[in-house]
Design an enzyme around this catalytic site. Structure first.
Site, mmCIF file in Angstrom:
data_model
loop_
_atom_site.group_PDB
_atom_site.id
_atom_site.type_symbol
_atom_site.label_atom_id
_atom_site.label_comp_id
_atom_site.label_asym_id
_atom_site.label_seq_id
_atom_site.Cartn_x
_atom_site.Cartn_y
_atom_site.Cartn_z
ATOM 1 N N HIS A 172 0.743 -1.578 0.086
ATOM 2 C CA HIS A 172 -0.150 0.166 0.473
ATOM 3 C C HIS A 172 1.091 1.249 -0.328
ATOM 4 O O HIS A 172 0.807 2.201 -1.211
ATOM 5 C CB HIS A 172 -1.260 0.153 0.898
ATOM 6 C CG HIS A 172 -2.032 1.141 1.261
ATOM 7 N ND1 HIS A 172 -3.141 1.292 0.656
ATOM 8 C CD2 HIS A 172 -1.776 2.112 2.384
ATOM 9 C CE1 HIS A 172 -3.465 2.635 1.397
ATOM 10 N NE2 HIS A 172 -2.642 3.064 2.528
HETATM 11 C C1 HEM Z 1 1.299 3.834 7.057
HETATM 12 C C2 HEM Z 1 1.765 4.957 6.171
HETATM 13 C C3 HEM Z 1 0.533 5.042 4.702
HETATM 14 C C4 HEM Z 1 0.229 5.562 3.908
HETATM 15 C C5 HEM Z 1 1.467 6.113 3.722
HETATM 16 C C6 HEM Z 1 -1.064 5.327 3.239
HETATM 17 C C7 HEM Z 1 -1.360 6.657 1.831
HETATM 18 C C8 HEM Z 1 -2.806 5.904 1.325
HETATM 19 C C9 HEM Z 1 -2.522 7.017 0.347
HETATM 20 C C10 HEM Z 1 -1.753 8.285 -0.329
HETATM 21 C C11 HEM Z 1 -3.813 6.822 0.066
HETATM 22 C C12 HEM Z 1 -4.738 7.437 -1.330
HETATM 23 C C13 HEM Z 1 -4.556 6.378 -2.088
HETATM 24 C C14 HEM Z 1 -5.497 6.655 -3.366
HETATM 25 O O1 HEM Z 1 -6.897 7.910 -3.026
HETATM 26 O O2 HEM Z 1 -5.850 6.600 -4.386
HETATM 27 C C15 HEM Z 1 -4.303 5.704 1.403
HETATM 28 C C16 HEM Z 1 -6.026 4.979 1.144
HETATM 29 C C17 HEM Z 1 -5.899 4.947 1.980
HETATM 30 N N1 HEM Z 1 -5.732 3.562 3.205
HETATM 31 FE FE1 HEM Z 1 -3.573 4.182 4.089
HETATM 32 N N2 HEM Z 1 -1.565 4.839 3.778
HETATM 33 C C18 HEM Z 1 -1.392 4.463 4.688
HETATM 34 C C19 HEM Z 1 -1.805 3.460 6.004
HETATM 35 C C20 HEM Z 1 -2.914 3.307 6.070
HETATM 36 C C21 HEM Z 1 -3.052 1.479 6.803
HETATM 37 C C22 HEM Z 1 -2.203 0.913 8.189
HETATM 38 C C23 HEM Z 1 -4.211 1.745 6.276
HETATM 39 C C24 HEM Z 1 -5.022 0.153 6.685
HETATM 40 C C25 HEM Z 1 -5.359 -1.018 7.679
HETATM 41 C C26 HEM Z 1 -4.614 2.094 4.902
HETATM 42 C C27 HEM Z 1 -5.743 1.840 4.315
HETATM 43 C C28 HEM Z 1 -6.579 2.853 3.518
HETATM 44 C C29 HEM Z 1 -7.272 2.661 2.559
HETATM 45 C C30 HEM Z 1 -9.001 1.848 2.902
HETATM 46 C C31 HEM Z 1 -7.513 3.954 1.998
HETATM 47 C C32 HEM Z 1 -8.846 3.832 0.667
HETATM 48 C C33 HEM Z 1 -8.129 2.814 -0.283
HETATM 49 C C34 HEM Z 1 -9.227 2.048 -0.516
HETATM 50 O O3 HEM Z 1 -10.492 2.111 0.178
HETATM 51 O O4 HEM Z 1 -8.954 1.228 -1.927
HETATM 52 N N3 HEM Z 1 -3.465 2.995 4.980
HETATM 53 N N4 HEM Z 1 -3.566 5.449 1.976
#
Ligand code: HEM
Length: 210
Positions: A172
């Protein structure tokens, strides 16, 4: 502020969604560190970050509850955008075009691409597995309700879900950095029209129609 502003930026996440996402990210890091500290003696030194062994053991499950609740609030918001469509199945068949950045050959992508959607459901499954097994092995409050065999099985399930979750989050984060402009979406809430057109064209058209 409207979803598309005068600088031609499109809103992708509300302040509430971003705050929630970063709470999940922070709690995930704390859980990975404290969980690894409890997992193997060679990593026990990590307990120093949490005030020693007993404190690590006390804090880990409570931080886990915060991550679980925040994640499901976030996941419910994102749910409908992550349902797989016919276009997504085609996208998956063309993985070589995805890897070679030939996005022009791919079907138009909605708010999330098929890779993001699959990862989303891996996260949901891991969270459910971690929560259910975590309750069973929580000595202080619940473990005494369960036979030892169930506690042992739950310990294995907990470790497997944690491992899969850590690997999934590495993917991710890699994808968030790889697709330039994505981090800004989660940090500032907006993406450029160019980013939306290039990576999520069907979603872009939907926003314009609105
Ligand atoms: C620690 C560093 C993390 C970074 C740098 C990060 C970065 C991002 C970014 C940039 C997005 C937007 C993607 C888009 O809009 O196309 C996103 C969405 C998301 N992130 Fe993270 N994330 C992190 C950790 C996590 C963790 C720990 C979780 C859950 C366990 C998580 C769950 C999600 C979910 C569910 C989305 C929405 C995407 C979807 O619904 O398919 N993220 N994240």
């Amino acid at each position: 502020m409207s979803d598309i502003n005068r600088y031609r930026r499109i809103r992708r996440y509300t302040p509430g969604e971003r705050t929630n996402h970063w709470i999940i990210a922070l709690t995930f890091i704390l859980l990975a560190l404290s969980g690894l500290a409890l997992f193997h003696p060679s990593l026990y030194w990590l307990t120093n970050l949490f005030g020693g062994g007993p404190w690590t053991r006390i804090l880990h499950p409570f931080i886990g509850l915060v991550m679980f609740v925040c994640f499901f609030v976030f996941a419910i918001h994102m749910w409908r955008h992550n349902l797989l469509t016919k276009n997504d199945r085609q996208w998956l068949r063309q993985l070589d075009d995805v890897m070679d950045n030939r996005e022009d050959r791919l079907p138009e992508v909605g708010k999330y691409n098929a890779g993001q959607k699959l990862l989303f459901f891996v996260l949901v499954l891991c969270m459910l597995g971690l929560f259910a097994s975590g309750i069973v092995i929580w000595r202080e409050y619940f473990a005494f309700y369960f036979p030892i065999g169930v506690i042992r099985a739950a310990s294995v399930l907990h470790a497997v879900c944690a491992l899969v979750l850590i690997c999934a989050i590495i993917v991710h984060i890699y994808a968030a950095i790889w697709v330039k402009g994505s981090l800004t979406a989660m940090l500032r809430g907006f993406v450029t029209a160019g980013w939306a057109w290039k990576h999520h064209r069907a979603w872009f058209r939907e926003q314009i129609r609105k």
